[in-house]
Design an enzyme around this catalytic site. Structure first.
Site, PDB file in Angstrom:
ATOM      1  N   HIS A   1      12.276 -18.186 -18.264  1.00 62.06           N
ATOM      2  CA  HIS A   1      12.676 -19.567 -18.011  1.00 62.06           C
ATOM      3  C   HIS A   1      11.736 -20.129 -16.942  1.00 62.06           C
ATOM      4  O   HIS A   1      11.238 -19.381 -16.104  1.00 62.06           O
ATOM      5  CB  HIS A   1      14.122 -19.523 -17.498  1.00 62.06           C
ATOM      6  CG  HIS A   1      14.775 -20.860 -17.300  1.00 62.06           C
ATOM      7  ND1 HIS A   1      14.555 -21.641 -16.190  1.00 62.06           N
ATOM      8  CD2 HIS A   1      15.675 -21.525 -18.061  1.00 62.06           C
ATOM      9  CE1 HIS A   1      15.303 -22.745 -16.273  1.00 62.06           C
ATOM     10  NE2 HIS A   1      15.989 -22.705 -17.400  1.00 62.06           N
TER      11      HIS A   1
ATOM     12  N   CYS B   1      13.527 -25.178 -21.243  1.00 56.75           N
ATOM     13  CA  CYS B   1      12.822 -24.726 -20.036  1.00 56.75           C
ATOM     14  C   CYS B   1      12.099 -23.414 -20.273  1.00 56.75           C
ATOM     15  O   CYS B   1      12.051 -22.552 -19.392  1.00 56.75           O
ATOM     16  CB  CYS B   1      13.770 -24.600 -18.844  1.00 56.75           C
ATOM     17  SG  CYS B   1      14.476 -26.169 -18.366  1.00 56.75           S
TER      18      CYS B   1
ATOM     19  N   ASP C   1      16.164 -11.854 -13.170  1.00 53.28           N
ATOM     20  CA  ASP C   1      16.786 -13.158 -13.356  1.00 53.28           C
ATOM     21  C   ASP C   1      17.985 -12.948 -14.277  1.00 53.28           C
ATOM     22  O   ASP C   1      17.845 -12.869 -15.496  1.00 53.28           O
ATOM     23  CB  ASP C   1      15.763 -14.110 -13.978  1.00 53.28           C
ATOM     24  CG  ASP C   1      16.396 -15.425 -14.442  1.00 53.28           C
ATOM     25  OD1 ASP C   1      17.612 -15.604 -14.265  1.00 53.28           O
ATOM     26  OD2 ASP C   1      15.647 -16.252 -14.989  1.00 53.28           O
TER      27      ASP C   1
ATOM     28  N   GLN D   1      21.271 -15.594 -17.446  1.00 51.83           N
ATOM     29  CA  GLN D   1      21.932 -15.508 -18.751  1.00 51.83           C
ATOM     30  C   GLN D   1      22.753 -14.232 -18.896  1.00 51.83           C
ATOM     31  O   GLN D   1      23.857 -14.247 -19.414  1.00 51.83           O
ATOM     32  CB  GLN D   1      20.894 -15.557 -19.883  1.00 51.83           C
ATOM     33  CG  GLN D   1      20.264 -16.910 -20.089  1.00 51.83           C
ATOM     34  CD  GLN D   1      21.270 -18.002 -20.433  1.00 51.83           C
ATOM     35  OE1 GLN D   1      22.309 -17.737 -21.034  1.00 51.83           O
ATOM     36  NE2 GLN D   1      20.976 -19.215 -20.033  1.00 51.83           N
TER      37      GLN D   1
ATOM     38  N   LYS E   1      26.849 -20.637 -14.897  1.00 52.10           N
ATOM     39  CA  LYS E   1      26.656 -19.948 -16.186  1.00 52.10           C
ATOM     40  C   LYS E   1      27.593 -18.749 -16.335  1.00 52.10           C
ATOM     41  O   LYS E   1      27.650 -18.137 -17.392  1.00 52.10           O
ATOM     42  CB  LYS E   1      25.199 -19.492 -16.327  1.00 52.10           C
ATOM     43  CG  LYS E   1      24.232 -20.671 -16.436  1.00 52.10           C
ATOM     44  CD  LYS E   1      22.872 -20.241 -16.931  1.00 52.10           C
ATOM     45  CE  LYS E   1      21.796 -21.219 -16.538  1.00 52.10           C
ATOM     46  NZ  LYS E   1      21.516 -22.237 -17.561  1.00 52.10           N
TER      47      LYS E   1
END
Ligand SMILES: Cc1ncc(COP(=O)(O)O)c(C=O)c1O
Ligand SMILES: Cc1ncc(COP(=O)(O)O)c(C=O)c1O
Lengths: 126, 421, 421, 126
Positions: free
Chosen positions: B133, B377, B211, B214, B237
């Site tokens: 991303h 993104c 990261d 998600q 999220k």
């Protein structure tokens, strides 16, 4: 579930616009794209005095961006440059016959912006 | 809902879960119920999260830290309690290693700037992949420009999976200092092999940042077991509020790093021309923190932990398998990424032949179906795919196979409607 | 409440206002109603603000920007609508000059880093005052250390007011590039003469930043009329939610400045090794913004604008005058800052002889009275005062003279209780 | 509105602690302060073998920080060093006779921290 925005007439402008293509000789032209959706538009105009004789466009993108450009081309053939520059976002919405949400507005105005930019004297362009 | 009963047997009562998310009971237009497939953009919020935020704002909206009145003590307790919950969720003993930020983006920027300024020298390399991303690309570009470090990208396989052989080759010259990787692609759902990545990177002396924006909505993350140096995620999220995110960092690194933002709370002492930094986690939390939001995130973590994680995973696996099968049968449907569901999370990136993703998303909305269209993104991934935009349906624990069937039907009818006459 | 009726005549119905703030009707302990004098730390939130946040989280919790489904369009509209409200409140035509941040602290850091890196050279000077909150000191120390610029402090008068003569002298060598000043001291309520400061600074080619964190809860700020370059404030101090703040900047400056955070939304295009920045305001808003919080801030601005500003100002002036008179009569009470109320906002910084502010705050809490004790993130001011900590009672539009009387009584009884036997 | 935390006994320890002052000869000492409230504490201990003979403290600060230090001094005179190092926050709370909120805990533990630090062999001090 049909959406009046995607009605027959609009889809015709999208799939088989008579204004899609190139001019033999263009007086003004502009390329624009919207990186967020990848829409691209190329417009060309032939002008005689202060009157727009021909408009053509080419590009890839969503139904709204392409059809709106075609509708604008139709509207502007025979109009004056002044008239063309006087059109605003509201006029594009009127041509599409349906209100657009703010996000869709960006699609709807791509061709309008390109035409505006093509017709604007270069030394005034920001 | 046909599959609710079936799922119940696995330990997740989906209809009960759905009742916790008010929008799922709504109609977006008369007669058109909402089908929410945009959880990868932001997840819906369960009632206890909404209530935790509301309660703070309405009943005890006091500033935290060193307030001596009842409201402030209560706010401080709830705020620091949320930090403990996040720490426990990540398998971390020491809550001072949990830094609250606005989101994943700010968390990664913090590492890129603060760790990067400290550790990166000209020619040093940062390893990324095209799955990332923008939040895990642009901050590294910025610090690379500042320090003279360079970015290296891991190749993807034809299936858009993380290629570990290519990864290994990037280490040949011994210049890699950082490997930053997503835990799950927000476009294709692909899950890079983070354990293996972490093991290999560590073995070569590189730091590792995950990261988890998600992945954390779908699976746990034990940062200690993985032995990673940094992890980042966003509250919104993982069923929490907007305005809050988390950076986990190893204590030794966080202690050596300089703060990025100056202001109240991050200092022990301020003189006219100098200041002395506070201890962790305060050193990195300048100013009034997002108090309501942190408390809401705590409630979201409670919510996730109240569910049977295995059952959630099984349910989501069922969803993605069903989606691949059902959507794959739609004429002109092209899946982005692997068709094998084993290495991916419940996200379906796709295109529909002859249909622009924007038109698709717009027209699906007429069916009450919420998906995302665009580059999500993740422009480098789209550049590789040779397309400017794609459509994405992302699922969460509250979705059902029945809803996915509605999506497949709608795709079919839109395809018909847009057919060239 | 004795003064409610009186105030009603002036155009502010305080009892109706109070009904909008749920905690004011609460008892902190059986029989002990809350008296909230800690609005300078964070203001209470009126019901419409709480409801706006709740509504977003519960009913349309979608991500903003480029979502094409109903929930996302609704969220985007509410989010951008709030930007318009903030712009209008600051007297700004162009909403792109309103950047959403987490708070005042992040906003000032943004300017210090981004504008500072662009504009400051070794030996250039930044003018501050000892009235400043750490949020308006530490970011400047950090950028000064990085660029070689220096900080200069305006002297305060004996009454702790901003000394304009001293201010003028700081410009003698023509090196001042920035004047950053609070609009209202969070310790004493002193209001520096921002119009005059802005005028003189501009006349000498220096930029002006106003830290409006305290002042905006009590008075408007017309950034265009003042001709200032930057202004910053926090949502939570103007009756809005935590997790959101605002940076106003002049367009020409914002356009020339580099972004501080990299990630989604702040880019037009991302390639592997470079990115092209987006336009304003997006360039400075990387990642998912604090959506619920921005929408809540919009509701707070609506709330403020729904009241008669003149009447609010009159009411607050009544409060501070009453506080000076009543509290000043308590034995051992020492006011910090000017006794004249003309140049200050409704904040009373004080000490009570022989009583440590922490004990005071703790014991006032037994009376249901919430004040702050400590250095209030203004250590340089306390260093000048020669005390490590002070007590602060801060008032907002929902307070009453009657409540202040209760504070005076409680101070008296605590003084008696703590008297050395 | 009386607060049992601020009862007579505690105020006595605050205003007239027999442990306030300095030792002729101290074996261990430590200065600590809490910048957030400006509380300062200085402690001194005289040790004979592994037994604490005398404790004195000096400092400025709130009732809680000063009284807690005095109570600790009282508790530790005659205790072993091991015992002193074995005391935890809960013991300080027990001495004060009242639970403390997290914020007040920082006041309550200042003297405890100082004594701990004074008694901790220097090479182990973090
Ligand atoms: C004058 C002043 N400036 C800046 C701040 C910092 O605001 P925030 O903590 O919301 O970033 C505050 C409040 O704490 C303040 O009173
Ligand atoms: C993989 C990934 N990383 C980072 C982000 C950025 O998160 P946020 O926008 O909450 O900062 C997102 C979501 O937008 C994401 O999907």
């Amino acid at each position: 579930m049909d959406d009046p925005l995607y009605r027959e007439e609009i889809l015709d402008h999208y799939y088989s616009s008579p204004y899609r293509g190139r001019l033999e000789r263009a007086d003004h032209a502009c390329d624009l794209d919207n990186p967020f959706c990848g829409d691209q538009i190329h417009v060309e105009l032939a002008v005689d005095g202060d009157r727009i004789k021909d408009v053509r466009f080419d590009g890839k993108g969503c139904v709204i961006s392409q059809a709106a450009t075609s509708l604008l081309a139709e509207r502007l053939e025979g109009a004056t440059v002044e008239e063309a520059l006087g059109l605003g976002p509201a006029d594009v919405v009127k041509l599409l016959g349906m209100p657009l949400t703010p996000t869709r507005m960006k699609c709807g105005l791509l061709g309008w912006k390109a035409i505006r930019q093509a017709l604007t004297p270069k030394d005034v362009t920001a | 809902m046909a599959d609710v009963a079936a799922v119940r047997g696995t330990g997740l009562d989906v209809s009960r879960v759905r009742a916790d998310f008010p929008p799922l009971a709504e109609e977006v237009r008369p007669g058109v119920p909402l089908r929410y497939f945009d959880s990868a953009a932001t997840a819906l919020k369960p009632a206890p999260v909404v209530e935790a935020v509301r309660e703070f704002l309405a009943d005890y909206p006091a500033n935290v830290h060193r307030g001596l009145h009842v409201l402030s003590e209560r706010a401080t307790e709830a705020f620091e309690g949320a930090r403990l919950k996040v720490a426990a969720h990540l398998g971390v003993d020491d809550p001072a290693q949990v830094i609250f930020t606005r989101g994943t983006t700010e968390a990664i920027n913090l590492v890129a700037r603060s760790w990067g300024r400290m550790a990166l020298k000209p020619g040093d390399a940062i390893v990324l992949s095209e799955l990332e991303h923008h939040a895990n690309i642009v901050p590294w570009q910025m610090i690379a420009a500042e320090t003279g470090a360079v970015l290296r990208y891991v190749d993807l396989t034809d299936d858009l999976e993380y290629d570990l052989d290519s990864f290994d080759r990037l280490f040949d010259d011994g210049r890699v200092r950082m490997v930053a990787t997503t835990g799950m692609s927000n476009v294709t759902g692909v899950r890079p092999p983070v354990e293996e990545i972490a093991r290999r990177a560590r073995g070569r002396g590189a730091r590792v940042l995950i990261d988890a924006a998600q992945s954390l909505a779908h699976e746990g993350l034990d940062v200690v077991e993985l032995g990673i140096d940094f992890a980042a995620f966003s509250g919104h999220k993982v069923f929490g509020p907007t305005g809050v995110g988390v950076l986990y960092g190893k204590r030794e690194l966080l202690e050596a790093m300089e703060p990025v933002l100056g202001g109240g709370n991050m200092v022990l002492r301020v003189e006219r021309d100098r200041a002395v930094w506070n201890e962790l986690p305060d050193k990195f939390e300048a100013g009034t923190p997002p108090i309501a939001e942190v408390i809401g995130l705590g409630a979201a973590i409670d919510y996730i932990e109240s569910l049977d994680a295995e059952a959630v995973a099984r349910h989501e696996r069922g969803l993605i398998e069903h989606a691949h099968a059902t959507l794959g049968a739609v004429e002109g449907f092209r899946l982005l990424g692997p068709s094998d569901t084993a290495g991916k999370g419940p996200i379906v990136g796709f295109t529909l032949d002859g249909t622009h993703p924007h038109d698709l998303s717009h027209l699906l909305d007429r069916h009450g179906i919420a998906i995302r269209a665009g580059h999500h993104c993740a422009m480098p991934l789209h550049t590789r795919l040779g397309i400017p935009a794609s459509a994405r349906a992302s699922f969460a624990l509250y979705n059902t196979k029945d809803e996915i069937d509605r999506l497949a039907e709608a795709l079919g009818s839109i395809k018909t409607m847009l057919r060239r006459r």
